[in-house]
Design a protein around this motif. Structure first.
Motif, PDB file in Angstrom:
ATOM      1  N   SER A 144       0.728  -1.222   0.134  1.00 62.78           N
ATOM      2  CA  SER A 144      -0.026  -0.075  -0.052  1.00 62.78           C
ATOM      3  C   SER A 144       0.910   1.352  -0.177  1.00 62.78           C
ATOM      4  CB  SER A 144      -0.784  -0.033   1.392  1.00 62.78           C
ATOM      5  OG  SER A 144      -1.588  -1.129   1.389  1.00 62.78           O
ATOM      6  N   ASP A 145       0.174   2.296  -0.630  1.00 62.51           N
ATOM      7  CA  ASP A 145       1.148   3.509  -0.539  1.00 62.51           C
ATOM      8  C   ASP A 145       0.775   4.361   0.631  1.00 62.51           C
ATOM      9  OD1 ASP A 145      -1.434   4.501  -0.924  1.00 62.51           O
ATOM     10  OD2 ASP A 145      -1.351   5.460  -3.048  1.00 62.51           O
ATOM     11  N   HIS A 146       1.147   5.543   1.052  1.00 62.90           N
ATOM     12  CA  HIS A 146       1.170   6.284   2.130  1.00 62.90           C
ATOM     13  C   HIS A 146      -0.290   6.791   2.485  1.00 62.90           C
ATOM     14  CE1 HIS A 146       1.305   9.505  -0.721  1.00 62.90           C
ATOM     15  NE2 HIS A 146       0.897  10.290  -0.045  1.00 62.90           N
ATOM     16  N   ARG A 147      -1.015   6.846   1.251  1.00 60.61           N
ATOM     17  CA  ARG A 147      -2.596   7.125   1.578  1.00 60.61           C
ATOM     18  C   ARG A 147      -3.380   6.140   2.221  1.00 60.61           C
ATOM     19  NH1 ARG A 147      -2.455   9.520  -4.356  1.00 60.61           N
ATOM     20  NH2 ARG A 147      -1.675   7.403  -4.359  1.00 60.61           N
TER      21      ARG A 147
ATOM     22  N   ILE B  79      -4.804   3.605   9.514  1.00 57.44           N
ATOM     23  CA  ILE B  79      -4.386   3.818  10.826  1.00 57.44           C
ATOM     24  C   ILE B  79      -5.271   4.374  11.535  1.00 57.44           C
ATOM     25  CG2 ILE B  79      -2.978   5.783  10.639  1.00 57.44           C
ATOM     26  CD1 ILE B  79      -0.709   4.222  12.424  1.00 57.44           C
ATOM     27  N   ASP B  80      -6.340   5.078  10.852  1.00 60.37           N
ATOM     28  CA  ASP B  80      -7.370   5.879  11.379  1.00 60.37           C
ATOM     29  C   ASP B  80      -8.561   5.173  11.394  1.00 60.37           C
ATOM     30  OD1 ASP B  80      -9.625   7.746  11.999  1.00 60.37           O
ATOM     31  OD2 ASP B  80      -8.061   9.454  11.082  1.00 60.37           O
ATOM     32  N   LYS B  81      -9.018   4.709  12.481  1.00 59.20           N
ATOM     33  CA  LYS B  81     -10.147   3.772  12.852  1.00 59.20           C
ATOM     34  C   LYS B  81     -11.554   4.189  12.244  1.00 59.20           C
ATOM     35  CE  LYS B  81      -8.342   1.254  16.660  1.00 59.20           C
ATOM     36  NZ  LYS B  81      -7.351   2.398  16.792  1.00 59.20           N
ATOM     37  N   ALA B  82     -11.759   5.676  12.458  1.00 65.93           N
ATOM     38  CA  ALA B  82     -13.062   6.503  11.944  1.00 65.93           C
ATOM     39  C   ALA B  82     -13.081   6.616  10.564  1.00 65.93           C
ATOM     40  CB  ALA B  82     -13.072   7.752  12.635  1.00 65.93           C
ATOM     41  N   MET B  83     -11.818   7.105   9.990  1.00 74.24           N
ATOM     42  CA  MET B  83     -11.766   7.246   8.487  1.00 74.24           C
ATOM     43  C   MET B  83     -11.880   5.775   7.760  1.00 74.24           C
ATOM     44  SD  MET B  83     -11.304   9.261   5.815  1.00 74.24           S
ATOM     45  CE  MET B  83     -11.019  10.684   6.496  1.00 74.24           C
ATOM     46  N   THR B  84     -11.081   4.882   8.311  1.00 75.88           N
ATOM     47  CA  THR B  84     -11.267   3.241   7.735  1.00 75.88           C
ATOM     48  C   THR B  84     -12.841   2.811   7.736  1.00 75.88           C
ATOM     49  OG1 THR B  84      -9.373   2.800   8.633  1.00 75.88           O
ATOM     50  CG2 THR B  84     -10.908   0.909   8.130  1.00 75.88           C
ATOM     51  N   LYS B  85     -13.636   3.177   8.783  1.00 77.62           N
ATOM     52  CA  LYS B  85     -14.994   2.888   8.784  1.00 77.62           C
ATOM     53  C   LYS B  85     -15.722   3.798   7.812  1.00 77.62           C
ATOM     54  CE  LYS B  85     -16.971   1.655  12.831  1.00 77.62           C
ATOM     55  NZ  LYS B  85     -17.193   0.508  12.677  1.00 77.62           N
ATOM     56  N   LYS B  86     -15.409   5.170   7.608  1.00 75.62           N
ATOM     57  CA  LYS B  86     -15.997   5.847   6.650  1.00 75.62           C
ATOM     58  C   LYS B  86     -15.913   5.370   5.145  1.00 75.62           C
ATOM     59  CE  LYS B  86     -15.707   9.989   9.318  1.00 75.62           C
ATOM     60  NZ  LYS B  86     -15.271  11.407   9.504  1.00 75.62           N
TER      61      LYS B  86
ATOM     62  N   PHE C  49     -25.362  -0.874  26.280  1.00 72.69           N
ATOM     63  CA  PHE C  49     -24.033  -1.250  27.033  1.00 72.69           C
ATOM     64  C   PHE C  49     -24.259  -2.838  26.637  1.00 72.69           C
ATOM     65  CE2 PHE C  49     -24.615   2.873  28.911  1.00 72.69           C
ATOM     66  CZ  PHE C  49     -23.091   3.287  28.763  1.00 72.69           C
ATOM     67  N   PRO C  50     -22.979  -3.511  26.477  1.00 75.31           N
ATOM     68  CA  PRO C  50     -21.623  -2.803  26.693  1.00 75.31           C
ATOM     69  C   PRO C  50     -21.430  -2.172  25.223  1.00 75.31           C
ATOM     70  CG  PRO C  50     -21.818  -5.120  25.944  1.00 75.31           C
ATOM     71  CD  PRO C  50     -22.926  -4.969  26.248  1.00 75.31           C
ATOM     72  N   LEU C  51     -20.370  -1.151  25.540  1.00 81.92           N
ATOM     73  CA  LEU C  51     -19.720  -0.364  24.266  1.00 81.92           C
ATOM     74  C   LEU C  51     -18.430  -0.524  24.161  1.00 81.92           C
ATOM     75  CD1 LEU C  51     -21.692   3.052  25.251  1.00 81.92           C
ATOM     76  CD2 LEU C  51     -22.276   1.423  23.420  1.00 81.92           C
ATOM     77  N   VAL C  52     -17.795  -0.422  23.095  1.00 80.45           N
ATOM     78  CA  VAL C  52     -16.385  -0.382  22.799  1.00 80.45           C
ATOM     79  C   VAL C  52     -15.669   1.051  22.531  1.00 80.45           C
ATOM     80  CG1 VAL C  52     -14.278  -1.058  21.537  1.00 80.45           C
ATOM     81  CG2 VAL C  52     -16.393  -2.769  21.858  1.00 80.45           C
ATOM     82  N   VAL C  53     -15.140   1.792  23.224  1.00 86.94           N
ATOM     83  CA  VAL C  53     -14.465   2.991  23.125  1.00 86.94           C
ATOM     84  C   VAL C  53     -12.871   2.603  22.782  1.00 86.94           C
ATOM     85  CG1 VAL C  53     -14.046   5.246  24.048  1.00 86.94           C
ATOM     86  CG2 VAL C  53     -15.937   3.635  24.911  1.00 86.94           C
ATOM     87  N   LYS C  54     -12.694   3.407  21.376  1.00 82.84           N
ATOM     88  CA  LYS C  54     -11.388   3.125  21.014  1.00 82.84           C
ATOM     89  C   LYS C  54     -10.829   4.632  20.613  1.00 82.84           C
ATOM     90  CE  LYS C  54     -11.887  -1.258  18.648  1.00 82.84           C
ATOM     91  NZ  LYS C  54     -11.564  -2.153  17.425  1.00 82.84           N
ATOM     92  N   PRO C  55      -9.533   4.712  20.763  1.00 79.98           N
ATOM     93  CA  PRO C  55      -9.035   6.141  20.196  1.00 79.98           C
ATOM     94  C   PRO C  55      -8.840   5.671  18.879  1.00 79.98           C
ATOM     95  CG  PRO C  55      -7.326   4.648  21.550  1.00 79.98           C
ATOM     96  CD  PRO C  55      -8.481   3.839  21.678  1.00 79.98           C
ATOM     97  N   ALA C  56      -9.033   6.791  17.916  1.00 75.57           N
ATOM     98  CA  ALA C  56      -8.987   6.667  16.373  1.00 75.57           C
ATOM     99  C   ALA C  56      -7.715   6.573  15.880  1.00 75.57           C
ATOM    100  CB  ALA C  56      -9.446   7.860  15.917  1.00 75.57           C
ATOM    101  N   THR C  57      -6.558   6.703  16.535  1.00 72.76           N
ATOM    102  CA  THR C  57      -5.429   6.451  16.038  1.00 72.76           C
ATOM    103  C   THR C  57      -4.224   6.263  16.777  1.00 72.76           C
ATOM    104  OG1 THR C  57      -4.581   8.846  16.439  1.00 72.76           O
ATOM    105  CG2 THR C  57      -5.765   8.355  14.357  1.00 72.76           C
TER     106      THR C  57
END
Length: 70
Positions: free
Chosen positions: A8-11, A17-24, A58-66
């Protein structure tokens, strides 16, 4: 460095690596993924958090995006 490279390229790496962007990207591609919402420190408001959470149970999962995997 002119070193041969496959993968993969840098993009793609930046999106991956960005969970929110990946989901989008998945959603835009028609890939099923659990629903989610994003909180940003710059626009954080405790009242808006309560509005978001009311739609979940609940239950929920909370994750930092990056910051790595869960």
């Amino acid at each position: 460095l002119k070193i041969p490279y496959t993968g993969s390229d840098h993009r793609a790496s930046a999106v991956g690596i960005d969970k929110a962007m990946t989901k989008k990207v998945w959603q835009a591609s028609g890939i099923t993924t659990p629903r989610f919402f994003e909180l940003n420190l710059s626009s954080y408001n405790p009242d808006s958090l309560l509005e978001h959470i009311q739609d979940y149970s609940f239950p929920l999962v909370v994750k930092p995006a990056t910051q790595g995997c869960s």
